[in-house]
Write a protein that holds these residues in place. Sequence first.
Motif, short mmCIF file in Angstrom:
data_model
loop_
_atom_site.label_atom_id
_atom_site.label_comp_id
_atom_site.label_asym_id
_atom_site.label_seq_id
_atom_site.Cartn_x
_atom_site.Cartn_y
_atom_site.Cartn_z
N UNK A 91 49.06 -47.49 6.65
CA UNK A 91 48.87 -48.70 7.45
C UNK A 91 48.40 -49.86 6.57
N UNK A 92 47.44 -49.60 5.71
CA UNK A 92 46.94 -50.65 4.81
C UNK A 92 48.05 -51.14 3.89
N UNK A 93 48.84 -50.20 3.35
CA UNK A 93 49.96 -50.59 2.49
C UNK A 93 51.00 -51.39 3.28
N UNK A 94 51.22 -51.00 4.53
CA UNK A 94 52.16 -51.73 5.38
C UNK A 94 51.71 -53.16 5.61
N UNK A 95 50.42 -53.35 5.82
CA UNK A 95 49.88 -54.71 5.97
C UNK A 95 50.10 -55.53 4.70
N UNK A 100 53.15 -59.64 1.72
CA UNK A 100 53.96 -60.00 0.55
C UNK A 100 55.32 -60.54 0.98
N UNK A 101 55.93 -59.92 1.98
CA UNK A 101 57.22 -60.40 2.46
C UNK A 101 57.10 -61.79 3.09
N UNK A 106 58.50 -67.09 3.35
CA UNK A 106 58.04 -68.32 4.00
C UNK A 106 56.90 -69.02 3.26
N UNK A 107 56.55 -68.51 2.08
CA UNK A 107 55.54 -69.15 1.24
C UNK A 107 54.18 -69.31 1.92
N UNK A 108 53.84 -68.37 2.79
CA UNK A 108 52.54 -68.45 3.43
C UNK A 108 52.15 -67.09 4.00
N UNK A 109 50.87 -66.96 4.34
CA UNK A 109 50.38 -65.72 4.92
C UNK A 109 51.02 -65.48 6.29
N UNK A 121 60.36 -61.72 10.85
CA UNK A 121 59.88 -60.65 9.97
C UNK A 121 59.67 -59.35 10.73
N UNK A 122 59.08 -59.44 11.90
CA UNK A 122 58.82 -58.24 12.69
C UNK A 122 60.13 -57.62 13.18
N UNK A 123 61.12 -58.46 13.48
CA UNK A 123 62.43 -57.94 13.87
C UNK A 123 63.06 -57.12 12.76
#
Length: 202
Positions: A91-95, A100-101, A106-109, A121-123
């Motif tokens: 889960x932590x790695x997935x976050x 990172x993606x 999109x150059x932002x968090x 992104x979620x799609x």
Amino acid sequence: MNRRHAVKNIAFLMGGALSATTIGVFLDSCNPPSDKKGASLFSSEQDLVITELADTIIPTTKTPGAKAAGVGPFISMMMAECYPKDAQDVFVKGLDDLEARSKKEFNNSFAKISAEERKQLVGKLRDETIETLKKDNEQAEKDKAANKEPKKNPNFFAMARDLTLLGYFTSEIGATKAYEYVEIPGRYDGCVDLKPGQRVYV
């Protein structure tokens, strides 16, 4: 009611099957999952990402979304207190991968990009997860045929989805706004016809 029946009821409540990892959490004994407990499992930035991810899965529409229902803190608590270390690590790695993606595309968090960008992104993450789970299920069937114990591979998005749905539909907002809520019901009706667009009863 035993634990297996409770899990089936939760799956029915959420309108579908739970992931193997989540089912395992409910069926296993309540042993401490790891030395990391409480808020220490996630940074404050990761908690923000979890909250926005949950709100992307269940956004505000005619009814309040996951953020309004406080699902983000619920996910953080459940992951830290109930899930085993291997699932926590995934889960932590997935976050981290999601963050990172987001920065790459999109150059932002993830917590700061627009709702539409988060949805994109979620799609993609959802589609990738469907393919991964399909392969895992095929492998599990092969393992069963060979009398092997199927492996439970924790999946980041599947766990996030499970906990979002569980947190939302067991919250006050989910139970009273998303469902047709009757605080003091009258007689029990086992089969009630619903009008088009009417919410299901809870």
